[in-house]
Structure formats: C-alpha cells, structure tokens
Design a protein around this motif. Structure first.
Motif, PDB file in Angstrom:
ATOM      1  N   GLU A   1      23.545  52.052  77.994  1.00 47.26           N
ATOM      2  CA  GLU A   1      23.144  52.972  76.926  1.00 47.26           C
ATOM      3  C   GLU A   1      23.112  52.255  75.587  1.00 47.26           C
ATOM      4  O   GLU A   1      22.490  52.708  74.639  1.00 47.26           O
ATOM      5  CB  GLU A   1      24.132  54.145  76.847  1.00 47.26           C
ATOM      6  CG  GLU A   1      24.181  54.951  78.135  1.00 47.26           C
ATOM      7  CD  GLU A   1      25.187  56.082  78.077  1.00 47.26           C
ATOM      8  OE1 GLU A   1      24.766  57.229  77.883  1.00 47.26           O
ATOM      9  OE2 GLU A   1      26.393  55.813  78.243  1.00 47.26           O
TER      10      GLU A   1
ATOM     11  N   ARG B   1      28.541  64.399  85.509  1.00 46.43           N
ATOM     12  CA  ARG B   1      29.132  64.356  84.165  1.00 46.43           C
ATOM     13  C   ARG B   1      30.504  65.015  84.229  1.00 46.43           C
ATOM     14  O   ARG B   1      30.623  66.233  84.119  1.00 46.43           O
ATOM     15  CB  ARG B   1      28.238  65.101  83.175  1.00 46.43           C
ATOM     16  CG  ARG B   1      26.912  64.411  82.882  1.00 46.43           C
ATOM     17  CD  ARG B   1      26.122  65.206  81.851  1.00 46.43           C
ATOM     18  NE  ARG B   1      25.059  64.449  81.243  1.00 46.43           N
ATOM     19  CZ  ARG B   1      23.756  64.609  81.512  1.00 46.43           C
ATOM     20  NH1 ARG B   1      23.373  65.511  82.403  1.00 46.43           N
ATOM     21  NH2 ARG B   1      22.856  63.889  80.893  1.00 46.43           N
TER      22      ARG B   1
ATOM     23  N   ASN C   1      18.878  58.623  77.408  1.00 46.04           N
ATOM     24  CA  ASN C   1      19.017  59.506  76.239  1.00 46.04           C
ATOM     25  C   ASN C   1      19.683  58.759  75.089  1.00 46.04           C
ATOM     26  O   ASN C   1      19.195  58.748  73.962  1.00 46.04           O
ATOM     27  CB  ASN C   1      19.869  60.736  76.572  1.00 46.04           C
ATOM     28  CG  ASN C   1      19.346  61.496  77.765  1.00 46.04           C
ATOM     29  OD1 ASN C   1      18.175  61.374  78.101  1.00 46.04           O
ATOM     30  ND2 ASN C   1      20.192  62.265  78.412  1.00 46.04           N
TER      31      ASN C   1
ATOM     32  N   LYS D   1      29.545  65.848  72.260  1.00 48.15           N
ATOM     33  CA  LYS D   1      30.268  66.556  73.323  1.00 48.15           C
ATOM     34  C   LYS D   1      31.711  66.784  72.910  1.00 48.15           C
ATOM     35  O   LYS D   1      32.521  65.863  72.880  1.00 48.15           O
ATOM     36  CB  LYS D   1      30.229  65.755  74.611  1.00 48.15           C
ATOM     37  CG  LYS D   1      28.847  65.701  75.210  1.00 48.15           C
ATOM     38  CD  LYS D   1      28.863  64.875  76.453  1.00 48.15           C
ATOM     39  CE  LYS D   1      27.468  64.356  76.737  1.00 48.15           C
ATOM     40  NZ  LYS D   1      27.493  63.132  77.502  1.00 48.15           N
TER      41      LYS D   1
ATOM     42  N   ARG E   1      30.841  59.859  86.703  1.00 45.72           N
ATOM     43  CA  ARG E   1      30.950  59.143  85.433  1.00 45.72           C
ATOM     44  C   ARG E   1      32.247  59.571  84.758  1.00 45.72           C
ATOM     45  O   ARG E   1      32.530  60.761  84.666  1.00 45.72           O
ATOM     46  CB  ARG E   1      29.761  59.485  84.528  1.00 45.72           C
ATOM     47  CG  ARG E   1      29.894  58.799  83.172  1.00 45.72           C
ATOM     48  CD  ARG E   1      28.715  59.041  82.297  1.00 45.72           C
ATOM     49  NE  ARG E   1      28.695  60.403  81.789  1.00 45.72           N
ATOM     50  CZ  ARG E   1      27.708  60.881  81.034  1.00 45.72           C
ATOM     51  NH1 ARG E   1      26.653  60.120  80.754  1.00 45.72           N
ATOM     52  NH2 ARG E   1      27.750  62.113  80.588  1.00 45.72           N
TER      53      ARG E   1
HETATM   54  C1  PEP Z   1      22.217  59.380  78.661  1.00 41.18           C
HETATM   55  O1  PEP Z   1      22.688  59.084  77.571  1.00 41.18           O
HETATM   56  O2  PEP Z   1      21.044  59.133  79.011  1.00 41.18           O
HETATM   57  C2  PEP Z   1      23.036  60.078  79.654  1.00 41.18           C
HETATM   58  C3  PEP Z   1      22.613  60.287  80.879  1.00 41.18           C
HETATM   59  O3  PEP Z   1      24.229  60.532  79.224  1.00 41.18           O
HETATM   60  P1  PEP Z   1      24.397  61.881  78.381  1.00 41.18           P
HETATM   61  O4  PEP Z   1      23.053  62.542  78.262  1.00 41.18           O
HETATM   62  O5  PEP Z   1      25.387  62.665  79.146  1.00 41.18           O
HETATM   63  O6  PEP Z   1      24.887  61.334  77.080  1.00 41.18           O
END
Ligand code: PEP
Ligand code: MG
Length: 768
Positions: free
Chosen positions: A624, A489, A647, A533, A525
């Motif tokens: 996503e 990340r 997520n 964030k 990424r």
């Molecule tokens: C997700 O969304 O599953 C992911 C890995 O990204 P983040 O948790 O950093 O949004």
C-alpha cells in the motif's frame, strides 16, 4: 430547554412541588386508562384533568399525522368543532414551532409572538398565555401538548417539566395505539401528503423498494406510570450498579488491563456513568411519577434535545456516550439484554433511523430489509459497514427524514444516486420496478455461472476471491462461488463491538469464520485501524495527516501486546488448518520481519503449551506504501505472498486523499503511471515465484479488473456483489489480444486510458 420567558430563580432543593403535581396527574391518567372507554373519550377526559391540574382554561393535544401535519385531537377549552378539523404544519404557528424544534415554549403573551398562527375555528383569541411541550417518543416528536390561560401568566419551570412528563406518557400511549386509533394516524387525504424526494449521501448502492419502518429504540417502555415509587428507585439503583459492575469487568478484562488510549476512553465513559448529575436526573424523573424505565426514556429525550443544539463534535460524542449508557441501563432494567423490538414487520422493509448502533441492524430480519435510510451516519459508521456486507442499499445524512417519513409509507431508495422517494407516484414506481426487474435478471445470469471457472476465452485462469469482514460475507462467498477470502478485514468485528474483544472472543470470531469457509482459504489481515477507521472505544488522535499517521501496522508494532493477542487468537482458531496472515501498510522490510517474528513467537508459544499447530502457515504483506515496491526482492525473501491494497496505494502514489470528495476522480487507476508501477510489481513477484493478488476496490470494476489481468494479475479479491460481473468479463475476454493492445497504449501520454480500454472491450465483445 428553551423557553421564551425569563425563568424564575433555579431552586436547589428537589422540585418537590413539581414532582407531587406530576405524580398526582399521572395517577389520574392511569385511572382513566384503566377505565375501558373509547379512545376519544379517554383523551377528552385526560385533557380535562391536565387543564385542571395546571390551572389552565385550555388544554389541547395535537397529534402528528403523516405529511408533517399536526391535528388537534382533543381539547378542553377550545371550541369542540375544531377537534380533528384544525391542522397545522410542523413549523407552522407556535404549536408547529414546538414540534419542529422539539422544545417547549412558554409565552405570557402568545399572540404577540411572530409565529402565532390564528385559527378562527378554535376561538383561541381570548387566551393570552400559552405553554406547549413536545410529546417525544424514541427521539421523535409525535405530538404537542398545550395549555393556555386568559391572563398573561408566567409558567414556572416545574410546571413545564410536569407537562413534559405527562406529554411523554401520552406519547407512549399514542404510539402504543391506546389513545389514538392507529388508522387515525394515517395520512389525511388531500392535506399535503405529496410525494417527496429526499437526497443524502450514498453509503451503499442498489435499489430498494418497500414499506417504511421507523427504527424505534430497542426497548419499548411497557409501564410508564409507577405503582410504587420507592420500588422504582430501588430498581434503578440495582440496574445502575449492575451496569457499573459490567463496565468494571470490561475494564479489567483483556486489552483494557494493559492501558493505552482505549482504556482512557473507557475511563471517560465510566466517568460519565458515575456522574452524579445523570443519576440524579433519573431519580428526579421517578419522583415525578414515572417507572424506572420511563425515567430513563425521559432523560434520554432531554439529552437528545440538547444534543441537537450542540455543534462541538467532542461534546456530541460524549453525549452519544451518555445516550449509549442510557441504552445499556435500559438493558439492565429489562434484566436480560434482550431487545423489545417486537414489531410485526412488512415483507419488504425500508428501515428509517437516526443512526444505528453496531448490532441494531441485526434486530431485524435481514432477509426483509430492502434499504436503509439514515438521518445521520457516515461511510465508516457501523450501520454502513454491516449494510454493505448484507448488500443493502444505504442513503445517509438525509436531513429531517424522521420528520418526513411515517411508519407505513411506501418508499423507494436509490442508493446509486443517493435519493429517497417517499410516497412515490405511479410512474416513479413503475420505472424503479423495471430497473429492479433488470437487476434481478442480471443476478440470475450471474447465478447461472457461479459454479463455472473464471477462465478467459484463451484459457487463462483467474482466481476470484471476496473481501470480507463479517460472517455474512462468507455466506456470500459460497453463494457467488468465489475461491476464498482474499482479504478478511479483522478490524470490522472490532468496529461493530462496543468494546475491545479479548483473545477468547477473537478466537471465536476467527474459528467461526474458518468453519463457515469450510476449507476455502481466508487471508486474515491483522488490525488495520487509525486513519479513517476508528474503533468506537478508542480515542482518535488529532493528527495533521491521519492517512499517513499513526495507523495500521505502525500501531500494531508500537503496541505489540495487542498484535500478539490477535495472532494468538488466529493461531488457536486455525489449529490443524491452514493459516494465512497478512500485515497491512508495510513500508519497509523491517516492519514485515518484525511482525512476522511476533507471529513466529506466538506459534512457538502455542506449541510449547501443547496446542495443535496450524497445518500450514503463510505470512504475507500488503503493498500500500509505494516505497515497498522498491524493496520487493528483499521483501519476498521473507514474505510468502503479496497483495496490493490499491485504495491506499493510489492515494499515496498520487498524493491524493482517498476520502476527499474534491479530489474524487481527479486521477485514474487506469493511467500510464499506475499501470507501469503495477507491471513492475507483477514482474518482481513472478521473478521471486511468490503469489500476487490485488484486493482494493478497483478489482471489483470490470474494466479495471480486465486491465489488471492484461498486465499479469491472476488473483483478485473483490466485494461479493462484483464477483458475477467480473467473472462474466473474464469469460468473454481473450487475454492475449488484450496484452497486445495494452503494449500499444501503455506508453502514451494520456492522463487516463479508461476510454480506450472501454473501447477495446466493446470492440472485442468483452462484457463490462
Ligand atoms: C486498500 O487500501 O486497498 C485496502 C484493501 O485496505 P482498506 O481499504 O481496508 O484500507
Ligand atoms: Mg488499506
């Protein structure tokens, strides 16, 4: 400042009288300190001179001891037998009220006040007026300084300020062990030093036991009283202009030069720094006899007191900015940016702090930190991110923790249930010791299989990688025997920095990560900010639906210069090595091709400039946004790999905010719709011959990971601490049996298959 008397008219001219008086007082305090007598004698003399200077019949110093108890340590005017015998709880009586609210109180008729608590041993019934101020150090009240008069006296604002200045000096001396023997600050036997159980918000699980260390501001004020006032003014001016210069450089550099929101926030920050009022307060504090560094501390104390009364989040943020600027100014005063946190640490530290800044956790030896307890803090706070990476249990938003835990208290932190046990009894200690032992044994068992492959009983190989964001994660990747980093990340290094890193700095971060990985692949990424964030130096947009708003790749494509800088840094860092780049939150194929085109441009630019290219470049997409699942054949013609970000995917599949605690647990990842959705994704990737992985939190839960493997996932990326449990699960699993079982349940109308899958694991000896 809150005083309960009608303040006199505010004067516009400098508070010359107050400054003179406090200077005189500080000079006399210093003279006493230079004369080597015992601590008690010095204290007695100091309260004597304060009483004289303030023209008061009484001056008393109360010092806070463990268990929220204020003890009368010295007095001029009250009965001497009350010294060390009169105690008030924080919040009790007027003195306790001053400590509880960290604010001065001036009353011309103290005894008629509702909070007045009469202590016969003091003989104070003959004194009518009272003025008291908190003695604050590092934002913490460590005592109360009080004067009393027989008459119904009106205390002037300047007098209150003088008392505050002297109280601050005394606070520094008490904390430094100069005035009060440290043993005297220990808990008072039998006086309310009971075990305490505090509750907060879980930011990271696990158990930590150790000795409380209260996080002090990084800088200890070494010299409080000024020798030469003019020299201190000059020191302040120099540090102040150096700080300005540094801010200007920052603004002119890198991303800030291009404008945009982060520049706006920096402008705001710089404007605060230029605020004449702030500087004036600092100079006034020096006029009152303080050194430049003590003046900064003094103004910070006032600010914190005001901050505690402000509820508007925007204003609080700005006040945090000023606090941060104060710390910066302090670092320029010290001239080297080094922190002065030279405490001798116990072996097992439970760190207690109001909040921690980006790098402050690293001020301590991470090997000794067993847990972190924060008075404030949120899941996205810097401290939380770093502590998670270090696998330190964290409980945040523990109200009043700084008031209720003393340096040196034994503390147990149960991160899983978000509880903090202060001065725990024998039985509590024993049960946590047992739990820790069991965990240690478990960790040993995981360690024993770290070099063994994650192969199932029927020979299916699973690649297990870690999710990372900091260099420490890479160390843990090696420790756990993971294959590589499945999700780096990149926003994490951005989040823990005070400013937007420019290309060179980014390049350094990525190069160090690749070096540390020693040939194991890292999937970088690109910046995934917005939504929850937030970069500290970036304005947060007020959006109706931030999770579905202007975030992630959408920002990157609208601010291509920023994305190009990041890609440039990645290409440079990966010279001669394999480069994996992944774009987040892709919703349609065109977003991916646009991002990939920028990567190609940067690769071409790098080569044109004679740079060594990466040995191999792979560009992939995250899945996503559900819409992307319906374009997979087209996407996979352009994308080298796909990684499911479960997520975000779950929140969009179920239209269920991932951060809303009311919805937590309402929908299950192990449910027929999710499994059939993901099965479709597996099939599309297999058909296109492109690697697929999953890097959301679910990959770290053994039952979830087992199920993902059952529907065809072969690559999972998880938090380092889950590698051991998931590998144990894989090594006890027969994938063929599981597949057969899944065929029988995936079309049921159950809202969750979790219990059934747990049952399968138990019946088939799968370790979950
Ligand atoms: C997700 O969304 O599953 C992911 C890995 O990204 P983040 O948790 O950093 O949004
Ligand atoms: Mg995501």
């Amino acid at each position: 400042m809150s005083v309960e008397q009608t303040p006199g008219p505010r004067k516009n001219e400098p508070r010359a009288h107050g400054a003179q008086s406090s200077r005189r007082l500080l000079a006399r305090v210093r003279a006493i300190m230079a004369d080597p007598t015992g601590a008690q004698e010095s204290l007695d003399r100091i309260v004597g001179i304060i009483a004289a200077e303030m023209v008061a019949e009484v001056c008393s110093l109360y010092v806070r001891r463990a268990g929220d108890m204020l003890e009368l340590f010295a007095t001029q005017g009250l009965k001497s037998e009350a010294v060390h015998n009169t105690h008030l709880r924080v919040g009790e009586g007027l003195v306790g009220d001053i400590a509880a609210h960290a604010r001065p109180l001036a009353l011309s008729d103290a005894q008629s006040h509702a909070n007045f608590a009469y202590r016969p041993e003091t003989g104070e019934e003959i004194y009518h007026s009272l003025m008291g101020v908190p003695a604050i150090r590092g934002g913490r009240v460590i005592g109360v300084l009080v004067v009393q008069n027989r008459t119904q006296r009106h205390y002037e604002e300047e007098e209150i300020e003088t008392m505050e200045t002297v109280a601050m000096v005394l606070a520094e001396m008490v904390a430094g062990g100069e005035l009060v023997d440290r043993s005297e600050l220990a808990p008072i036997d039998g006086l309310g030093i009971k075990p305490l159980r505090l509750e907060g918000l879980r930011l990271n699980g696990g158990i930590g036991m150790g000795t409380a260390v209260i996080h002090q501001p990084a800088y200890r004020v070494e010299h409080v009283v000024a020798d030469d006032i003019a020299a201190e003014h000059e020191k302040l001016e120099t540090a102040y202009s150096e700080m300005h210069g540094a801010l200007e450089d920052m603004m002119a550099a890198g991303a800030f030069a291009e404008g945009g929101e982060h520049r706006d926030i920096m402008e705001a920050y710089r404007m605060i720094a230029s605020d004449a009022g702030w500087l004036e307060r600092l100079h006034e504090a020096i006029d009152s006899g303080l050194t430049a560094e003590a003046a900064v501390e003094r103004v910070q104390n006032d600010l914190r007191a005001r901050m505690s009364q402000v509820s508007d989040p925007y204003l609080r943020e700005r006040m945090h900015d000023i606090e941060d600027l104060g710390n910066r100014l302090m670092s320029h005063l010290h001239g080297d940016g080094a922190n002065g946190n030279g405490k001798v640490l116990p072996d097992h530290v439970v760190l207690i702090a109001r909040n921690l800044g980006p790098a402050q956790l690293f001020d301590y030896d991470p090997e000794r930190i067993r847990a972190l307890v924060l008075e404030e803090g949120s899941p996205t706070s810097h401290a939380a991110i770093v502590a998670r990476a270090l696998d330190i249990p964290v409980v945040a938003q523990v109200k009043g923790v700084l008031e209720r835990i003393e340096d040196g208290d034994p503390v147990i932190v149960d991160g899983d249930s978000a509880r903090v046990f202060v001065r725990p009894g024998e039985d509590v200690q024993q049960s946590f010791k047992d739990a820790l032992k069991a965990r240690t044994a478990q960790a040993r068992a995981y360690d024993a299989i770290k070099d063994l492959p994650a192969d199932s009983l029927d020979g299916v190989h699973i690649e297990l990688s870690v999710n990372a964001g900091l260099l420490v994660d890479l160390r843990r990747m090696h420790e756990t025997g993971a294959k590589g980093v499945g999700l780096f990340r990149t926003e994490v290094p951005f989040m823990i920095r005070p400013e937007f890193p420019e290309v060179k700095e980014q390049e350094k971060i990525y190069r160090e990560a690749l070096d540390e990985a020693a040939g194991k692949p890292i999937v970088f990424r690109t910046l995934d900010v917005g939504g929850d964030k937030v970069l500290p130096y970036w304005t947060k947009e007020d959006e109706e639906n931030p999770a579905m708003g202007w975030r992630s790749i959408r920002i990157s494509l609208d601010r291509p210069a920023m994305l190009r800088q990041q890609l440039r840094a990645l290409v440079r860092a990966a010279a001669g090595r394999e480069l994996w780049v992944m774009f987040p939150m892709i919703a349609d194929v065109s977003e991916f091709t646009a991002a990939r085109a920028l990567l190609d441009k940067e690769l071409a630019r790098h080569e044109k400039m004679g740079g060594e290219p990466p040995s191999h470049v792979l560009a992939g997409s995250m899945l996503e946004v559900p819409a992307l699942a319906f374009q997979l054949p087209a996407l996979l013609r352009h994308s080298d790999f796909l990684s499911v970000g479960s997520n975000d995917l779950m929140q969009f599949l179920f239209a269920s905010d991932r951060g809303n605690s009311r919805l937590a647990g309402r929908y299950d990842t192990l449910s027929p719709p999710v499994l059939s959705f993901l099965t479709g994704v597996v099939e599309a990737c297999n058909a296109a011959g492109k690697p697929l992985s999953l890097c959301g939190e679910m990959a770290g839960y053994p039952v979830d990971a087992m199920t993902l493997i059952g529907i065809g996932f072969r690559n999972l990326s998880l938090v380092p601490s889950s590698i051991g449990p998931v590998k144990s699960m894989v090594r006890s699993l027969n994938v063929g049996d599981l597949k057969q079982y899944l065929d029988t349940v995936v079309n049921l109308d159950d809202r969750s298959l979790r219990e059934k899958l747990r049952g399968f694991a138990q019946d088939h000896g799968v370790v979950i």
